[in-house]
Design an enzyme around this catalytic site. Structure first.
Site, PDB file in Angstrom:
ATOM      1  N   PRO A  56      12.285 -17.996  30.462  1.00  0.00           N
ATOM      2  CA  PRO A  56      12.868 -18.233  31.791  1.00  0.00           C
ATOM      3  C   PRO A  56      14.105 -17.378  32.064  1.00  0.00           C
ATOM      4  O   PRO A  56      14.452 -17.151  33.222  1.00  0.00           O
ATOM      5  CB  PRO A  56      13.229 -19.724  31.769  1.00  0.00           C
ATOM      6  CG  PRO A  56      12.339 -20.325  30.742  1.00  0.00           C
ATOM      7  CD  PRO A  56      12.167 -19.265  29.696  1.00  0.00           C
ATOM      8  N   GLU A 104      10.953 -26.442  23.035  1.00  0.00           N
ATOM      9  CA  GLU A 104      12.135 -26.335  23.883  1.00  0.00           C
ATOM     10  C   GLU A 104      12.593 -24.889  24.072  1.00  0.00           C
ATOM     11  O   GLU A 104      13.191 -24.543  25.071  1.00  0.00           O
ATOM     12  CB  GLU A 104      13.275 -27.171  23.285  1.00  0.00           C
ATOM     13  CG  GLU A 104      14.538 -27.210  24.126  1.00  0.00           C
ATOM     14  CD  GLU A 104      14.327 -27.897  25.476  1.00  0.00           C
ATOM     15  OE1 GLU A 104      15.116 -27.625  26.397  1.00  0.00           O
ATOM     16  OE2 GLU A 104      13.377 -28.695  25.595  1.00  0.00           O
TER      17      GLU A 104
END
Length: 250
Positions: free
Chosen positions: A90, A117
């Site tokens: 991201p 994660e």
């Protein structure tokens, strides 16, 4: 081109890579794709652990560096040479058609698909590019890699039936693609624009350029701020704006 993907879920790629354009490109020898499960490269020979809790606390699990480093070492040994190593993340640069065009010039691409994660920060030392599919979060990098690979592969010479097709796609020149039509010329009272049926290629080209500008102006005006229009395009855009303004007041 050769493409390698490092993923914990290699079966996710089976249908995507064996069908349609990507599948045909491999059959014709234009492309080689391999997907490697990096779990077997874990030095935890009993449980093949690839993730662990983050130092300093926090939610979720992080991918450990060791399995990915080991998988990359094996890949480099089997296929030495320069590679573009892409981390799906991201925090990476947004994926665009321009990025795909840049990637399509490489001889060997490697996509590292994360899960859980996030990554141990040291994994970034392996990569040349960090790319994000968009401002949202996926469960893993697999879907993002599929999209990026599909977009990139169709730009390779010989992959599409007509090499000019990709050059007219939306975003290829920064604009959205113009409307397109096929037979019949009249469907349920909806007729194909006459200019497209008269055989005058110069007028057709002008219509396509103008309608591409119109669609971009109406649907994605933000794109017009990022590209440099030619003088002819600027004139066509003014025509579009006048026509749309007049239509709004009718």
């Amino acid at each position: 081109m050769r493409i390698d993907v490092l993923s914990l879920f290699p079966d996710m790629f089976t249908g995507v890579f064996n069908e349609s354009i990507i599948g045909k490109a491999q059959e014709r020898g234009l492309l080689n794709i391999d997907v490697t499960d990096f779990r077997p490269y874990s030095d935890d020979t009993k449980h093949h652990t690839v993730d662990d809790y983050p130092y300093g606390g926090g939610e979720g699990m992080l991918l450990k560096p060791q399995p990915i480093y080991a998988a990359m070492a094996a890949l480099n040994q089997a296929h030495p040479g320069k590679k573009r190593v892409i981390l799906l993340d991201p925090a990476g640069v947004p994926f665009t058609q321009k990025v795909a065009q840049d990637l399509s010039k490489a001889e060997h691409l490697v996509f590292i698909c994360g899960h859980y994660e996030g990554y141990d920060e040291r994994i970034r030392n392996l990569v040349t590019d960090e790319i994000s599919l968009g401002d949202y979060v996926l469960t893993g990098g697999e879907l993002g890699a599929m999209v990026m690979i599909d977009t990139t592969v169709r730009l390779l010479p010989g992959v599409l039936g007509n090499d000019q097709s990709a050059s007219h796609d939306s975003f290829a020149d920064g604009l959205l693609e113009h409307p397109q039509y096929t037979r019949p010329a009249d469907f349920d009272g909806m007729a194909v624009p006459e200019v497209l049926t008269n055989g005058n290629h110069q007028l057709i080209a002008r219509w396509e350029e103008k309608e591409s500008l119109r669609r971009t102006y109406l649907r994605r005006p933000d794109l017009l701020k990022t590209i440099k229009l030619t003088h002819e395009q600027q004139d066509l855009l003014w025509e579009v704006k006048d026509e749309e303004a007049n239509q709004a007041t009718d």
